[in-house]
Design a protein around this motif. Structure first.
Motif, short mmCIF file in Angstrom:
data_model
loop_
_atom_site.label_atom_id
_atom_site.label_comp_id
_atom_site.label_asym_id
_atom_site.label_seq_id
_atom_site.Cartn_x
_atom_site.Cartn_y
_atom_site.Cartn_z
N VAL A 110 0.85 -1.30 0.03
CA VAL A 110 0.03 -0.03 -0.12
C VAL A 110 0.80 1.26 0.09
CG1 VAL A 110 -1.98 -0.96 0.97
CG2 VAL A 110 -0.09 -0.16 2.31
N ASN A 111 -0.04 2.41 -0.18
CA ASN A 111 0.71 3.36 -0.12
C ASN A 111 1.26 3.77 1.16
OD1 ASN A 111 0.32 4.15 -2.94
ND2 ASN A 111 -1.70 5.09 -2.48
N LYS A 112 2.28 4.88 1.39
CA LYS A 112 2.69 4.76 2.82
C LYS A 112 1.77 5.65 3.66
CE LYS A 112 7.70 4.82 1.38
NZ LYS A 112 8.98 5.33 1.60
N ASP A 113 1.76 5.26 4.90
CA ASP A 113 0.88 5.60 5.76
C ASP A 113 1.40 6.44 7.00
OD1 ASP A 113 -0.87 4.78 8.33
OD2 ASP A 113 -2.10 5.69 6.70
N SER A 114 1.12 7.36 7.45
CA SER A 114 2.01 8.06 8.44
C SER A 114 1.78 7.32 9.92
CB SER A 114 1.40 9.49 8.83
OG SER A 114 0.05 9.56 9.31
N GLU A 115 0.72 6.63 10.21
CA GLU A 115 0.68 5.76 11.32
C GLU A 115 1.76 4.54 11.28
OE1 GLU A 115 -3.07 4.80 12.84
OE2 GLU A 115 -3.81 6.65 12.51
N LEU A 166 4.24 13.37 6.05
CA LEU A 166 2.74 13.03 5.60
C LEU A 166 1.66 13.53 6.27
CD1 LEU A 166 3.52 9.37 4.63
CD2 LEU A 166 2.92 11.07 2.97
N ASN A 167 1.92 13.55 7.83
CA ASN A 167 0.83 13.92 8.74
C ASN A 167 1.59 14.43 9.91
OD1 ASN A 167 -1.38 14.46 10.16
ND2 ASN A 167 -1.71 12.26 10.43
N PRO A 168 1.75 15.74 9.95
CA PRO A 168 2.46 16.12 11.27
C PRO A 168 1.43 16.47 12.60
CG PRO A 168 2.13 18.21 9.75
CD PRO A 168 1.59 16.73 9.04
N ASN A 169 1.67 15.48 13.40
CA ASN A 169 0.89 15.39 14.72
C ASN A 169 1.80 15.45 15.81
OD1 ASN A 169 1.51 12.74 15.31
ND2 ASN A 169 0.35 12.02 13.77
N VAL A 170 1.10 15.81 16.71
CA VAL A 170 2.13 16.08 18.17
C VAL A 170 2.39 14.86 18.60
CG1 VAL A 170 1.68 16.92 20.52
CG2 VAL A 170 0.56 18.15 18.66
N LYS A 171 1.74 13.74 18.78
CA LYS A 171 2.23 12.51 19.17
C LYS A 171 3.40 12.34 18.57
CE LYS A 171 0.87 7.82 19.74
NZ LYS A 171 0.04 6.64 19.77
N THR A 172 3.62 12.22 17.18
CA THR A 172 4.79 11.78 16.59
C THR A 172 5.89 12.58 16.46
OG1 THR A 172 3.28 10.72 14.75
CG2 THR A 172 5.53 11.03 14.00
N TYR A 198 0.04 23.24 20.22
CA TYR A 198 -0.49 23.40 21.41
C TYR A 198 -1.27 24.84 21.64
CZ TYR A 198 0.78 19.05 23.14
OH TYR A 198 0.83 17.47 23.63
N LYS A 199 -0.87 25.80 20.69
CA LYS A 199 -1.37 26.96 20.89
C LYS A 199 -2.83 27.23 20.59
CE LYS A 199 2.60 29.86 20.17
NZ LYS A 199 3.46 30.73 19.37
N LYS A 200 -3.42 26.40 19.82
CA LYS A 200 -4.84 26.33 19.47
C LYS A 200 -5.89 26.10 20.92
CE LYS A 200 -4.73 21.94 17.11
NZ LYS A 200 -4.54 21.48 15.87
N TYR A 201 -4.98 25.19 21.61
CA TYR A 201 -5.83 24.77 22.92
C TYR A 201 -5.81 25.91 23.89
CZ TYR A 201 -5.58 20.47 20.27
OH TYR A 201 -5.69 19.27 19.36
N LEU A 202 -4.71 26.78 23.87
CA LEU A 202 -4.69 27.72 24.98
C LEU A 202 -5.92 28.54 24.92
CD1 LEU A 202 -1.34 29.23 24.52
CD2 LEU A 202 -1.99 27.45 26.10
N ILE A 203 -6.43 28.85 26.37
CA ILE A 203 -7.69 29.60 26.78
C ILE A 203 -7.21 31.03 26.62
CG2 ILE A 203 -9.40 30.09 28.53
CD1 ILE A 203 -9.17 27.08 29.24
N LYS A 204 -8.01 32.03 25.91
CA LYS A 204 -7.45 33.29 25.72
C LYS A 204 -8.41 34.24 26.41
CE LYS A 204 -5.55 32.65 21.34
NZ LYS A 204 -5.51 31.82 20.37
N GLU A 205 -9.03 33.76 27.61
CA GLU A 205 -9.87 34.81 28.27
C GLU A 205 -8.89 35.34 29.40
OE1 GLU A 205 -12.28 32.64 32.02
OE2 GLU A 205 -12.71 31.87 29.97
N ASP A 206 -9.21 36.49 29.91
CA ASP A 206 -8.36 37.20 31.01
C ASP A 206 -8.56 36.43 32.24
OD1 ASP A 206 -7.34 38.98 32.46
OD2 ASP A 206 -8.83 40.45 32.72
N VAL A 207 -7.55 36.08 32.79
CA VAL A 207 -7.51 35.20 34.04
C VAL A 207 -7.95 35.91 35.33
CG1 VAL A 207 -5.78 33.98 35.49
CG2 VAL A 207 -5.43 34.04 33.13
N ASN A 208 -7.71 37.25 35.57
CA ASN A 208 -8.14 38.11 36.49
C ASN A 208 -9.53 38.45 36.39
OD1 ASN A 208 -5.54 37.93 37.58
ND2 ASN A 208 -4.86 39.89 36.20
#
Length: 144
Positions: free
Chosen positions: A50-55, A83-89, A119-129
């Motif tokens: 098969v074609n190469k698979d990232s997993e 092929l598939n840039p992911n955090v785990k790899t 990981y930046k997309k998971y950061l909460i952007k609300e004011d902490v105070n």
């Protein structure tokens, strides 16, 4: 093992969708510590059929790193990330980069930056105070 290999080969010959059985067998062998057999199955069966698979490439990289062939494992991690840039790899890739004798620091920190950016997309952007009652001089109601 030989009979299982023949059966899987026959199933793949009948229908290429059965290639996932090889993948499952390779993962099971890795879990049992039989990395060389897992590498053999992945390289000879999966990458040929098969074609190469990232997993699959990531699994192959992990197996190579487990037997101490870090440079070859790093090569397969790079192919998987192309092929598939992911955090785990990326995490496994960076972890194994630490074991190279000739560590390329530029490559290492580029991978770290890619992990940070993902990981930046998971950061909460609300004011902490905003919700802190002590900083906002709000009274705290206690009931007894």
């Amino acid at each position: 093992m030989y009979m299982m290999d023949q059966l899987l080969h026959l199933l793949v010959a009948i229908n290429n969708k059965f290639i996932n059985l090889y993948e499952n067998l390779a993962n099971s062998l890795k879990f049992l510590g039989r990395n060389l057999e897992a590498i053999d199955i992945i390289e000879k069966k999966i990458l040929v059929n098969v074609n190469k698979d990232s997993e699959v490439l990531s699994s192959l990289a992990s197996n190579y790193c487990s037997i101490g062939n870090i440079p070859k494992g790093i090569q397969y991690y790079k192919e998987s990330l192309d092929l598939n840039p992911n955090v785990k790899t990326y995490g496994s890739y960076v972890f194994n980069l630490n074991y190279l004798n000739d560590l390329n620091f530029k490559e290492y920190f580029e991978a770290i930056n890619k992990i940070n950016n993902s990981y930046k997309k998971y950061l909460i952007k609300e004011d902490v105070n905003k919700n802190n009652p002590i900083k906002n001089n709000n009274k705290i109601n206690l009931g007894f």
